[in-house]
Scaffold this active site. Structure first.
Site, mmCIF file in Angstrom:
data_model
loop_
_atom_site.group_PDB
_atom_site.id
_atom_site.type_symbol
_atom_site.label_atom_id
_atom_site.label_comp_id
_atom_site.label_asym_id
_atom_site.label_seq_id
_atom_site.Cartn_x
_atom_site.Cartn_y
_atom_site.Cartn_z
ATOM 1 N N LYS A 9 103.273 54.207 84.851
ATOM 2 C CA LYS A 9 102.728 53.797 86.150
ATOM 3 C C LYS A 9 102.619 52.286 86.181
ATOM 4 O O LYS A 9 102.247 51.665 85.189
ATOM 5 C CB LYS A 9 101.339 54.432 86.312
ATOM 6 C CG LYS A 9 100.469 53.781 87.365
ATOM 7 C CD LYS A 9 99.051 53.469 86.904
ATOM 8 C CE LYS A 9 98.915 52.274 86.011
ATOM 9 N NZ LYS A 9 97.537 51.753 85.847
ATOM 10 N N PRO A 93 103.282 52.269 74.993
ATOM 11 C CA PRO A 93 102.160 51.753 74.202
ATOM 12 C C PRO A 93 100.826 52.226 74.780
ATOM 13 O O PRO A 93 100.705 52.405 75.994
ATOM 14 C CB PRO A 93 102.304 50.235 74.306
ATOM 15 C CG PRO A 93 103.237 49.972 75.432
ATOM 16 C CD PRO A 93 104.074 51.195 75.624
ATOM 17 N N VAL A 94 99.832 52.427 73.916
ATOM 18 C CA VAL A 94 98.541 52.943 74.374
ATOM 19 C C VAL A 94 97.656 51.793 74.849
ATOM 20 O O VAL A 94 97.838 50.640 74.441
ATOM 21 C CB VAL A 94 97.836 53.769 73.262
ATOM 22 C CG1 VAL A 94 98.722 54.923 72.826
ATOM 23 C CG2 VAL A 94 97.474 52.902 72.080
ATOM 24 N N ALA A 95 96.711 52.116 75.723
ATOM 25 C CA ALA A 95 95.735 51.147 76.257
ATOM 26 C C ALA A 95 96.430 49.892 76.761
ATOM 27 O O ALA A 95 96.104 48.775 76.379
ATOM 28 C CB ALA A 95 94.696 50.784 75.190
ATOM 29 N N GLY A 97 97.778 49.455 80.336
ATOM 30 C CA GLY A 97 97.857 49.167 81.765
ATOM 31 C C GLY A 97 99.000 49.832 82.498
ATOM 32 O O GLY A 97 99.202 49.607 83.694
ATOM 33 N N GLY A 101 98.029 57.303 78.999
ATOM 34 C CA GLY A 101 97.167 58.485 78.866
ATOM 35 C C GLY A 101 97.051 59.252 80.171
ATOM 36 O O GLY A 101 97.092 60.484 80.188
ATOM 37 N N ASP A 135 93.292 57.033 87.474
ATOM 38 C CA ASP A 135 94.725 56.934 87.743
ATOM 39 C C ASP A 135 95.427 58.290 87.703
ATOM 40 O O ASP A 135 96.618 58.373 88.016
ATOM 41 C CB ASP A 135 95.401 56.036 86.692
ATOM 42 C CG ASP A 135 95.092 54.563 86.900
ATOM 43 O OD1 ASP A 135 94.577 54.206 87.975
ATOM 44 O OD2 ASP A 135 95.385 53.783 85.979
HETATM 45 O O1 C5P Z 1 88.591 56.315 85.388
HETATM 46 P P1 C5P Z 1 88.910 55.879 84.009
HETATM 47 O O2 C5P Z 1 88.207 56.718 82.964
HETATM 48 O O3 C5P Z 1 90.362 55.758 83.723
HETATM 49 O O4 C5P Z 1 88.330 54.410 83.884
HETATM 50 C C1 C5P Z 1 88.135 53.780 82.640
HETATM 51 C C2 C5P Z 1 87.123 52.662 82.820
HETATM 52 O O5 C5P Z 1 87.675 51.629 83.634
HETATM 53 C C3 C5P Z 1 85.860 53.078 83.526
HETATM 54 O O6 C5P Z 1 84.900 53.557 82.625
HETATM 55 C C4 C5P Z 1 85.397 51.799 84.180
HETATM 56 O O7 C5P Z 1 84.734 50.983 83.251
HETATM 57 C C5 C5P Z 1 86.699 51.097 84.513
HETATM 58 N N1 C5P Z 1 87.130 51.320 85.909
HETATM 59 C C6 C5P Z 1 86.450 50.643 86.917
HETATM 60 N N2 C5P Z 1 86.847 50.808 88.216
HETATM 61 C C7 C5P Z 1 87.907 51.594 88.530
HETATM 62 C C8 C5P Z 1 88.602 52.280 87.510
HETATM 63 C C9 C5P Z 1 88.192 52.111 86.198
HETATM 64 O O8 C5P Z 1 85.482 49.915 86.660
HETATM 65 N N3 C5P Z 1 88.287 51.702 89.800
#
Ligand code: C5P
Length: 273
Positions: A9, A93-95, A97, A101, A135
């Site tokens: 993505k 790659p993990v983590a 962007g 996952g 996402d």
């Molecule tokens: O939703 P997800 O678990 O993927 O998000 C991971 C972290 O990213 C959240 O715990 C939050 O800290 C941050 N996040 C955010 N605002 C968003 C999406 C993610 O602050 N719109």
């Protein structure tokens, strides 16, 4: 056996508008997907099994909280179904962007939905996706979309087909930490217009906090921006992966050769799907 692709993505633009009381951030983003990524394979089995293969397998092994097994369990809680064997072939790659996952979780949901006759646009399946991560609904849909809210309120838009080069400097960054580093200045909404207008005139508001955590992103963006034929070079999501869009595949391939010379950097020559 069911095979589902889990394409990477991209956030072609990502505007952060506000911090919410629940700790999440209100954002506006243009999601797009590329041709390549991970693969999820599903088969019926006597007992549940989960295996990871591929170049990034070792980065995940031992992670008990994997989004694939959480997606499997959440699907089963909502729709039922027996034990299954899942293999994740990990190429992203993990983590980083590009939704690795989340894409894997969405592909797992699509595979289980096919196996059990659930429509991929079933609202109950979308609700499962939403609970797995911000996402995951976009990755479940897998088409070009504008996302609002946490990223889960989706509107389809006409997509772009363009050569793209993805580059990661080999550093994993925490999404939560990058969001926490946002300066809380609302720089305005996504521009109106078609996808190309949004890409050209949009931004990624998470670039400054990500660059502060991972200065190698500066070097990636500088190198990508200097290649010939680049339309846009920008970071995706919370980083550290950056993308460059090209009009011509030959320019992308030439840029990939330059990037390949950088030690420890990961890159992928692909195209917007
Ligand atoms: O939703 P997800 O678990 O993927 O998000 C991971 C972290 O990213 C959240 O715990 C939050 O800290 C941050 N996040 C955010 N605002 C968003 C999406 C993610 O602050 N719109």
């Amino acid at each position: 056996m069911i095979v589902e692709r889990a394409p990477a993505k991209l956030n072609l633009a990502l505007h952060v508008r506000a911090r919410r009381d629940d700790g999440y951030h209100e954002l506006e983003t243009l999601f797009a997907f590329v041709r390549d990524g991970d693969t999820v394979t599903l088969a019926d089995a006597a007992v549940d099994a989960f295996a990871i293969t591929g170049p990034f397998a070792t980065k995940l092994s031992g992670e008990g909280d994997n989004l694939v097994t959480r997606a499997r369990d959440a699907f089963r809680a909502a729709f039922g179904g027996g034990p299954c064997a899942i293999t994740l072939d990990k190429h992203l790659p993990v983590a980083s962007g590009i939704g690795g996952g989340s894409a894997d979780a969405a592909a797992t949901l699509r595979a289980l939905a096919r196996r059990h006759g659930v429509a991929t646009d079933d609202p109950a399946l979308m609700a499962v996706a939403d609970r797995l991560g911000s996402d995951v609904p976009a990755c479940l849909a897998g088409v070009t979309l504008i996302g609002r809210g946490r990223g889960e309120r989706l509107t389809p838009v006409a997509g772009l087909t363009m050569p793209v080069l993805l580059v990661n400097p080999g550093v994993a960054v925490s999404t939560a930490q990058v969001f926490a580093g946002w300066d809380r200045i609302d720089r305005g909404p996504l521009p109106d217009g078609d996808a190309m207008t949004i890409v050209r005139t949009g931004r990624n508001d998470l670039e400054p906090p990500a660059r502060a955590l991972a200065p190698a992103i500066d070097a990636v963006l500088e190198l990508l921006g200097a290649q010939s034929g680049v339309r846009v070079a920008r970071m995706s999501g919370s980083g550290a992966t950056c993308f460059a869009l090209f009009d011509h595949a030959a320019d992308r391939t030439a840029a990939a050769k330059v990037v390949a010379a950088r030690n420890g950097w990961w890159s992928l020559e692909t195209a917007l799907a």
